[in-house]
Design an enzyme around this catalytic site. Structure first.
Site, PDB file in Angstrom:
ATOM      1  N   ALA A  33     -33.760  -4.129 -19.101  1.00  0.00           N
ATOM      2  CA  ALA A  33     -33.809  -5.164 -19.198  1.00  0.00           C
ATOM      3  C   ALA A  33     -35.369  -4.362 -19.963  1.00  0.00           C
ATOM      4  O   ALA A  33     -36.605  -4.982 -19.250  1.00  0.00           O
ATOM      5  CB  ALA A  33     -33.859  -5.746 -18.373  1.00  0.00           C
ATOM      6  N   CYS A 116     -27.559  -5.606 -10.004  1.00  0.00           N
ATOM      7  CA  CYS A 116     -29.181  -6.717  -9.873  1.00  0.00           C
ATOM      8  C   CYS A 116     -29.030  -7.455  -8.537  1.00  0.00           C
ATOM      9  O   CYS A 116     -28.875  -7.592  -7.851  1.00  0.00           O
ATOM     10  CB  CYS A 116     -29.055  -7.421 -10.637  1.00  0.00           C
ATOM     11  SG  CYS A 116     -30.910  -8.742 -11.322  1.00  0.00           S
ATOM     12  N   LYS A 156     -21.268  -0.928 -13.122  1.00  0.00           N
ATOM     13  CA  LYS A 156     -22.826  -0.543 -12.816  1.00  0.00           C
ATOM     14  C   LYS A 156     -23.014  -0.828 -11.691  1.00  0.00           C
ATOM     15  O   LYS A 156     -23.423  -1.761 -11.285  1.00  0.00           O
ATOM     16  CB  LYS A 156     -24.047  -0.090 -13.275  1.00  0.00           C
ATOM     17  CG  LYS A 156     -25.331   0.716 -13.242  1.00  0.00           C
ATOM     18  CD  LYS A 156     -26.351   0.919 -14.134  1.00  0.00           C
ATOM     19  CE  LYS A 156     -27.679   1.656 -13.422  1.00  0.00           C
ATOM     20  NZ  LYS A 156     -27.946   0.584 -12.868  1.00  0.00           N
ATOM     21  N   GLY A 219     -30.388   6.872  -9.895  1.00  0.00           N
ATOM     22  CA  GLY A 219     -31.675   7.458  -8.801  1.00  0.00           C
ATOM     23  C   GLY A 219     -31.759   8.616  -9.214  1.00  0.00           C
ATOM     24  O   GLY A 219     -32.442   9.423  -8.224  1.00  0.00           O
TER      25      GLY A 219
HETATM   26  C1  LIG Z   1     -38.002  -2.125 -16.291  1.00  0.00           C
HETATM   27  C2  LIG Z   1     -36.165  -2.059 -15.776  1.00  0.00           C
HETATM   28  C3  LIG Z   1     -35.517  -2.888 -15.885  1.00  0.00           C
HETATM   29  C4  LIG Z   1     -33.689  -2.465 -15.365  1.00  0.00           C
HETATM   30  N1  LIG Z   1     -32.513  -3.398 -15.952  1.00  0.00           N
HETATM   31  C5  LIG Z   1     -31.798  -3.134 -15.817  1.00  0.00           C
HETATM   32  C6  LIG Z   1     -30.461  -3.826 -16.263  1.00  0.00           C
HETATM   33  O1  LIG Z   1     -30.590  -4.824 -16.724  1.00  0.00           O
HETATM   34  N2  LIG Z   1     -29.209  -3.816 -15.576  1.00  0.00           N
HETATM   35  C7  LIG Z   1     -28.958  -2.311 -14.611  1.00  0.00           C
HETATM   36  O2  LIG Z   1     -27.899  -2.011 -14.958  1.00  0.00           O
HETATM   37  N3  LIG Z   1     -30.111  -1.570 -14.351  1.00  0.00           N
HETATM   38  C8  LIG Z   1     -30.749  -2.333 -14.483  1.00  0.00           C
HETATM   39  N4  LIG Z   1     -32.365  -1.410 -13.746  1.00  0.00           N
HETATM   40  C9  LIG Z   1     -31.983  -0.073 -13.278  1.00  0.00           C
HETATM   41  C10 LIG Z   1     -31.670   1.132 -13.767  1.00  0.00           C
HETATM   42  O3  LIG Z   1     -30.842   0.829 -14.494  1.00  0.00           O
HETATM   43  C11 LIG Z   1     -31.492   1.874 -13.059  1.00  0.00           C
HETATM   44  O4  LIG Z   1     -30.780   2.080 -11.872  1.00  0.00           O
HETATM   45  C12 LIG Z   1     -33.004   1.655 -11.800  1.00  0.00           C
HETATM   46  O5  LIG Z   1     -34.079   2.481 -12.446  1.00  0.00           O
HETATM   47  C13 LIG Z   1     -32.886   3.399 -10.858  1.00  0.00           C
HETATM   48  O6  LIG Z   1     -33.171   4.315 -11.488  1.00  0.00           O
HETATM   49  P1  LIG Z   1     -33.801   5.658 -12.420  1.00  0.00           P
HETATM   50  O7  LIG Z   1     -34.431   6.085 -10.511  1.00  0.00           O
HETATM   51  O8  LIG Z   1     -33.735   6.300 -13.125  1.00  0.00           O
HETATM   52  O9  LIG Z   1     -34.649   4.632 -12.161  1.00  0.00           O
HETATM   53  C14 LIG Z   1     -34.182  -0.849 -14.268  1.00  0.00           C
HETATM   54  C15 LIG Z   1     -34.774  -0.706 -14.088  1.00  0.00           C
HETATM   55  C16 LIG Z   1     -36.126  -0.487 -14.572  1.00  0.00           C
HETATM   56  C17 LIG Z   1     -36.576  -0.033 -14.436  1.00  0.00           C
END
Ligand SMILES: Cc1cc2nc3c(=O)[nH]c(=O)nc-3n(C[C@H](O)[C@H](O)[C@H](O)COP(=O)(O)O)c2cc1C
Length: 385
Positions: A33, A116, A156, A219
């Protein structure tokens, strides 16, 4: 072969198939987001390849015609495939929103958010709280899949609410039963938020439980070799990249190189990073107008400059920058030859922090099955995951 040996051997990994969509390398940009809007997706796509998911939109807000949701649901004219994430807690609005996205935005893929962890979402039973109510979760997934017709739907989710309320195996099996075309696991509980490490063993467990559709792992992929390690150690069919690309969109180039058996390009110096920042800011300004675009860009500054010792004053000024010209003038004073910081790819950007109690509706954990009357407010406009 060691789990981290680079790069991939020819034929070691297969393209990811999400219904009719073939994705190579098997890499998906996580919906984020406030981040994964059309300009950001365009930028990431220029570096690499994969599936780039739009931001999350709330089903009911879309159905009610909220201007902001309609704006968020927009795609670049040449964008293909068109992929977006939907949030909702009841079947009617999910189905309506799904139909709208297909009819008006010609989307090619819909992902559903059941991960979320935010208080304003889980306290109404939405996001990561929802898969606990297995029957209700099934009803919602079914509504989306039926409304989507030939357009693939994926889900997800997280490991669970906390360690005593684990939901991911049921969530995966139900999604598979209901005709979803892939599942993605952020391998943390909602209680963990973004703290500690993602537990990739959970991805392997999900892969064991869900046999007929691809399982994507998510992750803590900060560098391309993390993606190979995750896939080699868990058997995942693809990876979902969130924070790793914040301020480092060239991670998608590294991933494309790695999966295609090529060596990685050298790390960019500060000059190259600054050029990328300007390109990103220009794309945002073209998309939403200069005033909004440059404001929207401000949050990216710290991510791009993370680890570079530029001094606090320039960061402070960039955080208040009001036009593209001002941005160009500010960064013109920086020494472009400075090397990329050691360990700079792994410096945490975006969300982090410590575990927090997950707020749930009263009595939520008492039962898992049976129909649920969703608490008022569950479908209020939300953003973020
Ligand atoms: C700024 C930000 C906004 C996010 N918004 C969403 C979202 O709208 N929907 C969602 O499923 N996950 C959202 N996430 C989670 C990510 O999709 C992801 O699952 C999470 O960051 C873990 O992955 P990573 O370690 O690669 O960051 C958001 C993460 C961040 C950092």
């Amino acid at each position: 072969m060691s789990a981290t040996e680079l790069p991939a051997r020819p034929g070691e990994f297969q393209p990811l198939h999400i219904g009719p969509i073939e994705v190579w390398p098997p890499v998906v940009l996580a919906p984020m987001a406030g981040v994964t809007n059309a300009p950001f997706r365009t930028l990431c796509r220029r570096y690499g390849a994969g599936l780039y998911v739009n931001q999350m939109i709330t089903a009911r807000a879309l159905v009610e015609g909220h201007r902001k949701s309609l704006e968020l649901a927009a795609f670049a004219p040449d964008e293909t495939p068109r992929s977006i994430q939907l949030y909702g807690t009841e079947p009617y609005s999910i189905a309506e929103a799904t139909r709208m996205l297909i009819d008006t935005q010609a989307v090619d893929h819909i992902d559903m958010n059941f991960g979320c962890p935010m208080k304003k979402v889980t306290r109404h039973g939405g996001g990561a709280a929802l898969p606990w109510k297995r029957d209700h979760y099934r009803t919602i997934v079914r509504a989306a899949v039926n409304a989507a017709g030939d357009v693939p739907v994926t889900v997800k989710f997280r490991v669970g609410i906390d360690n005593s309320a684990i939901t991911f195996l049921d969530a995966g099996r139900i999604a598979e039963d209901e005709g979803c075309k892939a599942v993605a696991l952020h391998a943390r509980t909602a209680n963990q938020l973004y703290s500690g490490n993602a537990d990739w063993r959970r991805i392997a467990e999900l892969k064991e439980a869900v046999r007929s559709i691809p399982v994507l792992g998510n992750g803590d992929i900060w560098e391309a070799d993390d993606a190979l390690t995750m896939m080699r150690t868990t058997g995942a069919d693809g990876v979902v990249i969130g924070r790793g690309c914040l301020g480092r969109p060239w991670l998608f180039a590294d991933l494309a190189d790695t999966f295609n058996g090529r060596p990685l390009a050298p790390r960019p110096n500060l000059g190259t990073v600054l050029d990328g920042m300007v390109e990103h800011a220009e794309l945002l300004c073209q998309w939403m107008g200069e005033m909004r675009g440059i404001r929207d860009f401000r949050k990216h500054t710290g991510w791009y400059l993370k680890g570079f010792s530029t001094g606090n004053e320039i960061r402070r000024q960039l955080n208040r920058v009001g036009s593209l010209d001002e941005m160009r003038t500010l960064i013109a004073g920086l020494d472009r030859s400075v090397a990329f910081p050691d360990g700079g790819m792994r410096m945490v950007r975006g969300h982090h922090g410590s575990p927090k109690e997950v707020h749930l509706p009263d009595g939520w954990l008492d039962t898992r099955d049976g129909e649920v009357a969703m608490p008022a407010g569950a479908e209020a406009l939300v953003s973020g995951g």
